[in-house]
Design an enzyme around this catalytic site. Structure first.
Site, PDB file in Angstrom:
ATOM      1  N   LYS A 291     -37.278 -55.203 -72.070  1.00 20.46           N
ATOM      2  CA  LYS A 291     -37.869 -55.611 -70.796  1.00 20.46           C
ATOM      3  C   LYS A 291     -38.002 -54.420 -69.847  1.00 20.46           C
ATOM      4  O   LYS A 291     -37.316 -53.410 -70.004  1.00 20.46           O
ATOM      5  CB  LYS A 291     -36.976 -56.670 -70.118  1.00 20.46           C
ATOM      6  CG  LYS A 291     -36.990 -58.018 -70.797  1.00 20.46           C
ATOM      7  CD  LYS A 291     -36.228 -59.044 -69.980  1.00 20.46           C
ATOM      8  CE  LYS A 291     -36.234 -60.407 -70.652  1.00 20.46           C
ATOM      9  NZ  LYS A 291     -37.567 -61.028 -70.662  1.00 20.46           N
ATOM     10  N   ARG A 365     -36.296 -69.183 -78.217  1.00 22.30           N
ATOM     11  CA  ARG A 365     -36.775 -70.163 -79.209  1.00 22.30           C
ATOM     12  C   ARG A 365     -36.070 -69.976 -80.549  1.00 22.30           C
ATOM     13  O   ARG A 365     -35.947 -70.918 -81.325  1.00 22.30           O
ATOM     14  CB  ARG A 365     -38.300 -70.075 -79.335  1.00 22.30           C
ATOM     15  CG  ARG A 365     -38.805 -68.764 -79.833  1.00 22.30           C
ATOM     16  CD  ARG A 365     -40.275 -68.548 -79.531  1.00 22.30           C
ATOM     17  NE  ARG A 365     -40.504 -68.190 -78.126  1.00 22.30           N
ATOM     18  CZ  ARG A 365     -41.700 -67.940 -77.598  1.00 22.30           C
ATOM     19  NH1 ARG A 365     -42.790 -68.027 -78.348  1.00 22.30           N
ATOM     20  NH2 ARG A 365     -41.826 -67.615 -76.338  1.00 22.30           N
TER      21      ARG A 365
END
Ligand code: BES
Ligand code: MN
Ligand code: ZN
Length: 511
Positions: A291, A365
């Site tokens: 990130k 996920r």
């Protein structure tokens, strides 16, 4: 803070601040609600209210000093809006706003009139909503508030006494206990999210869960790396591999006491078990798909789904929840090291589905894939997951609203009704089947990202592959788990979103 109830006249009680509800009629503060106070203040209140343009709209407040003319030293008028719109949500908000106004004025001992019942509430339900609003609004995260700040002692409310009406003692006590249990669940979720990642790693989360289990008589089982390998949970294992703080799959089990359990509809049908699954990434660096500085700033809060699940579980016993609930919290830290997983890796989830990793930053996920399958295998008859899953959900709905996806319309409707009761804002999003094309695997069965377009939807479609054919709902709380500024529902920072919606869903038969 002590919260209590008694019959009597609230305006005759000594207090630092007394909360007085004021409704709106024809766009103005309802004169009938001001009358009693206005007489005591020689007509001055109506003038002040008119001058300040205080209309009694929901969420607005006005503090007025009584300058020794009344038993309360101040009044906090709190707007409840139009009488026909008064419901649980409105009262929670109005009493939250009033409590913050009283606290900020320096009040320590608060008295409150009983909250109005509107058209749909019983007096004890209105009392519970008011007490919930006060407790949730006054939450603070002060674990690390040292003496070094130099801003002196913080303003704290010590007591809130609801006075008035005729609620029987037992009912009032029960209402206050419910409100306290709900608010404590919310506070637990907020504490966990506010806690920094150097303190709250996956094992620390497991330890908090053990404490909750011991306090409310839940069964708990914590799986570590070796256990996870044994059950074939290859997805959460991969996400957790880059961190020195290994992953944990935390299983909690709540079963109602026999006298509280809801009757089984038809003999022979399996008993209902709600499976709650929470994303609990205690820190999300993005992994090798790292990130940016900005993107990483709030990522200690990437465990808010797991926190909401634990906060919910902590309140079920006190609320005498009639439904069986199994929780699965998927805890891992998404870090970088020589052991970490990489883009291009192919993982095998617990149900045998192979996943191509395109981005190590789409890790939520992955851990949920194993968590959903685990919950299904343990016997859940419906699945609900909560996750700070996608930036795309924030782009779609903005901050403060949860995106709801569901494979089952009745389940979605009941969850939306529960959310509306509490005031936690949720909006249903579509599972557009054609978009499954975007996550079709090249070498494996499925890819873990589907590109920018419809990012919250493709993430949800990914999860659906692991819902094992059960009715399933998914709350993407990326935009609602934190708030940038404080308000009547609490200070800035963690919101504890999901706890109140899930508790309403699990405990209110009408929801
Ligand atoms: N934890 C993030 C999502 C997130 C973003 C939560 C902002 C709260 C605020 C998640 O793990 C993530 O990184 N998602 C990626 C997915 C993408 C790589 C497909 C995203 O949304 O950018
Ligand atoms: Mn991520
Ligand atoms: Zn994440």
């Amino acid at each position: 803070m002590n919260v209590s109830y008694a019959t009597g006249d609230p305006l005759a009680e000594a207090a630092d601040a007394t909360i007085v509800p004021v409704g709106t009629v024809d766009g103005k503060a309802d004169p009938a609600h001001l009358a009693a106070v206005d007489r005591a203040l020689a007509g001055e209140l109506a003038r002040l209210v008119a001058e300040a343009r205080f209309t009694g709209s929901l969420g607005s407040t006005m503090a007025v000093s009584t300058l020794g003319h009344m038993a309360p030293r101040r009044l906090v008028l709190t707007g409840v809006g139009a009488a026909d719109a008064v419901d649980r949500r409105a009262i929670t908000r109005a009493w939250g706003a009033a409590a913050v106004a009283a606290r900020d004025a320096g009040a320590s001992a608060i008295v409150s009139s009983p909250p109005p019942t509107g058209t749909a509430l019983t007096p004890d339900a209105a009392l519970a909503a008011g007490a919930e609003g006060v407790r949730i609004a006054l939450y603070r995260f002060d674990t690390y508030r040292g003496a070094g700040r130099g801003d002196g002692p913080t303003k704290e409310v010590a007591s809130c006494r609801f006075i008035g009406g005729t609620i029987p003692d037992g009912e009032a006590a029960r209402a206050l206990i419910l409100a306290e249990a709900i608010a404590a669940g919310v506070a637990l979720a907020r504490d966990l999210v506010n806690e920094p990642a150097n303190v709250l790693n996956p094992e620390a989360m497991a330890e908090r869960a053990r404490r909750v289990a011991a306090a409310s008589n839940l069964e708990i089982e914590v799986l570590g790396v070796e256990d996870l390998a044994e059950i074939g949970a290859g997805a959460i294992t991969a996400v957790g591999r880059g961190s020195a703080n290994g992953p944990r799959l935390i299983r909690l089990r709540y079963r109602p006491n026999a006298e509280d359990a809801e009757p089984v509809a038809n003999a022979g049908t399996a008993a209902r078990v709600v499976g709650l699954v929470g994303k609990c990434i205690t820190f999300d660096t993005g992994g090798y798909s790292i990130k940016t500085y900005e993107g990483m700033l709030e990522m200690k809060g990437d465990m808010a789904g797991g926190a909401a699940v634990l906060g919910t579980m902590s309140a079920l016993r006190a609320l005498r929840c009639p439904v069986a609930v199994d929780a699965t919290i998927c805890a891992a830290e998404n870090m970088i090291s020589g052991e970490a997983f990489r883009p291009g890796d192919v993982l095998t989830a617990m149900n045998g589905v192979t996943i191509e990793v395109l981005s190590t930053d789409a890790e939520g996920r992955l851990v949920l894939a194993d968590g959903l399958v685990d919950a299904a295998r343990r016997g859940a008859t419906e699945l609900i997951d909560l996750a700070t899953l996608t930036g795309a959900a924030v782009v779609a709905l903005g901050e403060g609203t949860t995106a709801l996806f569901a494979s089952d319309d009745p389940l979605a409707d009941r969850l939306l009704r529960a959310a509306a009761l509490t005031g936690e804002r949720a909006w249903r999003m579509p599972l557009i089947e054609e978009l499954n094309e975007k996550i079709k695997g090249d070498v494996g069965d499925i890819k873990n990202t589907g590109g920018r377009g419809g990012g919250a939807i493709t993430a949800a479609l990914f999860l659906q592959r692991f819902s094992e054919g059960l009715p399933w709902a998914h709350f993407d709380i990326a935009g609602s788990a934190r708030s940038a500024k404080g308000g009547p529902a609490g200070p800035k920072g963690a919101t504890g979103v999901g706890v109140r919606t899930l508790l309403a869903y699990l405990t209110q038969p009408s929801a």
